[in-house]
Design an enzyme around this catalytic site. Structure first.
Site, mmCIF file in Angstrom:
data_model
loop_
_atom_site.group_PDB
_atom_site.id
_atom_site.type_symbol
_atom_site.label_atom_id
_atom_site.label_comp_id
_atom_site.label_asym_id
_atom_site.label_seq_id
_atom_site.Cartn_x
_atom_site.Cartn_y
_atom_site.Cartn_z
ATOM 1 N N GLY A 11 0.788 -1.230 0.000
ATOM 2 C CA GLY A 11 0.000 0.000 0.000
ATOM 3 C C GLY A 11 0.816 1.274 0.000
ATOM 4 O O GLY A 11 0.352 2.321 0.435
ATOM 5 N N SER A 12 2.038 1.204 -0.546
ATOM 6 C CA SER A 12 2.847 2.433 -0.535
ATOM 7 C C SER A 12 2.238 3.510 -1.435
ATOM 8 O O SER A 12 2.385 4.703 -1.165
ATOM 9 C CB SER A 12 4.285 2.136 -0.953
ATOM 10 O OG SER A 12 4.352 1.795 -2.321
ATOM 11 N N ASN A 13 1.540 3.100 -2.482
ATOM 12 C CA ASN A 13 0.884 4.107 -3.340
ATOM 13 C C ASN A 13 -0.360 4.676 -2.684
ATOM 14 O O ASN A 13 -0.631 5.875 -2.808
ATOM 15 C CB ASN A 13 0.581 3.513 -4.709
ATOM 16 C CG ASN A 13 1.846 3.385 -5.522
ATOM 17 O OD1 ASN A 13 2.352 4.375 -6.041
ATOM 18 N ND2 ASN A 13 2.394 2.186 -5.604
ATOM 19 N N LYS A 65 -8.576 -13.506 -10.718
ATOM 20 C CA LYS A 65 -9.540 -12.581 -11.329
ATOM 21 C C LYS A 65 -10.662 -12.283 -10.345
ATOM 22 O O LYS A 65 -10.868 -13.010 -9.371
ATOM 23 C CB LYS A 65 -10.098 -13.153 -12.624
ATOM 24 C CG LYS A 65 -10.894 -14.433 -12.454
ATOM 25 C CD LYS A 65 -11.437 -14.922 -13.794
ATOM 26 C CE LYS A 65 -12.164 -16.251 -13.621
ATOM 27 N NZ LYS A 65 -12.713 -16.770 -14.877
ATOM 28 N N MET A 92 -3.877 -6.866 -7.401
ATOM 29 C CA MET A 92 -3.284 -7.893 -8.259
ATOM 30 C C MET A 92 -4.321 -8.912 -8.718
ATOM 31 O O MET A 92 -4.171 -10.119 -8.496
ATOM 32 C CB MET A 92 -2.118 -8.554 -7.532
ATOM 33 C CG MET A 92 -1.062 -7.564 -7.082
ATOM 34 S SD MET A 92 -0.503 -6.428 -8.376
ATOM 35 C CE MET A 92 0.687 -7.469 -9.199
ATOM 36 N N ARG A 93 -5.335 -8.418 -9.382
ATOM 37 C CA ARG A 93 -6.445 -9.265 -9.786
ATOM 38 C C ARG A 93 -7.063 -8.619 -11.028
ATOM 39 O O ARG A 93 -7.195 -7.392 -11.086
ATOM 40 C CB ARG A 93 -7.439 -9.242 -8.622
ATOM 41 C CG ARG A 93 -8.371 -10.377 -8.525
ATOM 42 C CD ARG A 93 -9.080 -10.294 -7.194
ATOM 43 N NE ARG A 93 -8.427 -11.077 -6.167
ATOM 44 C CZ ARG A 93 -8.589 -12.384 -6.004
ATOM 45 N NH1 ARG A 93 -9.410 -13.037 -6.764
ATOM 46 N NH2 ARG A 93 -7.945 -13.030 -5.060
ATOM 47 N N ASN A 109 -5.911 2.490 -13.201
ATOM 48 C CA ASN A 109 -4.905 1.549 -12.682
ATOM 49 C C ASN A 109 -3.517 2.160 -12.789
ATOM 50 O O ASN A 109 -3.234 2.935 -13.706
ATOM 51 C CB ASN A 109 -4.956 0.249 -13.505
ATOM 52 C CG ASN A 109 -3.946 -0.782 -13.028
ATOM 53 O OD1 ASN A 109 -3.852 -1.075 -11.836
ATOM 54 N ND2 ASN A 109 -3.168 -1.332 -13.951
ATOM 55 N N HIS A 111 0.429 1.130 -13.248
ATOM 56 C CA HIS A 111 1.248 0.005 -13.705
ATOM 57 C C HIS A 111 2.724 0.417 -13.736
ATOM 58 O O HIS A 111 3.056 1.507 -14.217
ATOM 59 C CB HIS A 111 0.804 -0.447 -15.103
ATOM 60 C CG HIS A 111 1.563 -1.650 -15.577
ATOM 61 N ND1 HIS A 111 1.275 -2.928 -15.148
ATOM 62 C CD2 HIS A 111 2.642 -1.763 -16.396
ATOM 63 C CE1 HIS A 111 2.130 -3.776 -15.682
ATOM 64 N NE2 HIS A 111 2.961 -3.093 -16.447
#
Ligand code: GAR
Length: 192
Positions: A11-13, A65, A92-93, A109, A111
């Site tokens: 969760g650093s972002n 997913k 991550m899904r 998102n 990336h």
């Protein structure tokens, strides 16, 4: 603009977004909910620290997913938070058409590469092993095709000859921590 953050990891972002919000640097955006598909994810601990509700939502039955009952549970939780923007920050899904239909145009998102280069898992490692001279990070709209939605903004990171995977990873993460809050702030200033 009510923001819900979805993440699976440390969760650093999410932390960077919340620090920006604390410092008044998130424009008209406000994080109203953090959700994770991993019960022990570090991202959930940010809730108490920043006074934002944070919850694990059971993603079952699939492993990679979000579809079926788990997808329904996420949709419900996000709707309950009355989200205007859903930010995937290390989620991550793969999200599927039903989810994207309910929240059309409102899912973004982060990336860790300069898309369209190095989509999928381990974007930083892929770029490092390919020997590129520059990599970076991308914020993009989420569509059915993984990591292929319209690019909103990118930040570039030069790869120096002395870089190791570790130093490059740290540089890309630092770029992400600047880029994502700035993009959210900018989106919050656009007419909704
Ligand atoms: C970030 O580097 C993000 O770009 C990446 O996961 C990390 C999450 O870190 N996302 C992907 O690879 C998505 N395909 P964080 O949990 O510390 O924010």
């Amino acid at each position: 603009m009510r923001v819900v953050i979805l993440g699976s990891g440390r969760g650093s972002n999410a932390e960077a977004i919340l620090l920006a919000q604390q410092a008044g640097g998130l424009g008209a955006a406000q994080v109203v909910q953090i959700l994770s598909d991993q019960p022990d994810a570090g991202i959930l601990a940010l809730g108490a620290r920043f006074g934002v509700p944070a919850a694990f939502v059971d993603p079952a039955p699939f492993r990679t997913k979000l579809e079926g009952p788990g997808e329904d549970r996420f949709i419900e939780a996000i709707q309950a938070a009355r989200a205007d923007l859903i930010v995937l920050a290390g989620f991550m899904r793969v999200v599927k058409p039903r989810f994207l239909g309910v929240f059309a145009g409102r899912v973004i998102n982060l990336h860790p590469s300069l898309l369209p280069a190095f989509p999928g898992l381990d974007g930083i490692g892929q770029a490092f092993r390919a020997g590129v001279k520059a990599t970076g990070c991308t914020v993009h709209h989420v569509t059915r095709e993984v990591d292929a939605g319209k690019i909103i903004e990118q930040a570039s990171v030069p790869v120096e000859p002395e870089d190791t995977l570790e130093t490059l990873t740290a540089k890309v993460h630092a770029a992400e921590h600047r880029l994502l809050p700035a993009v959210i702030a900018r989106l919050s200033r656009l007419p909704q």
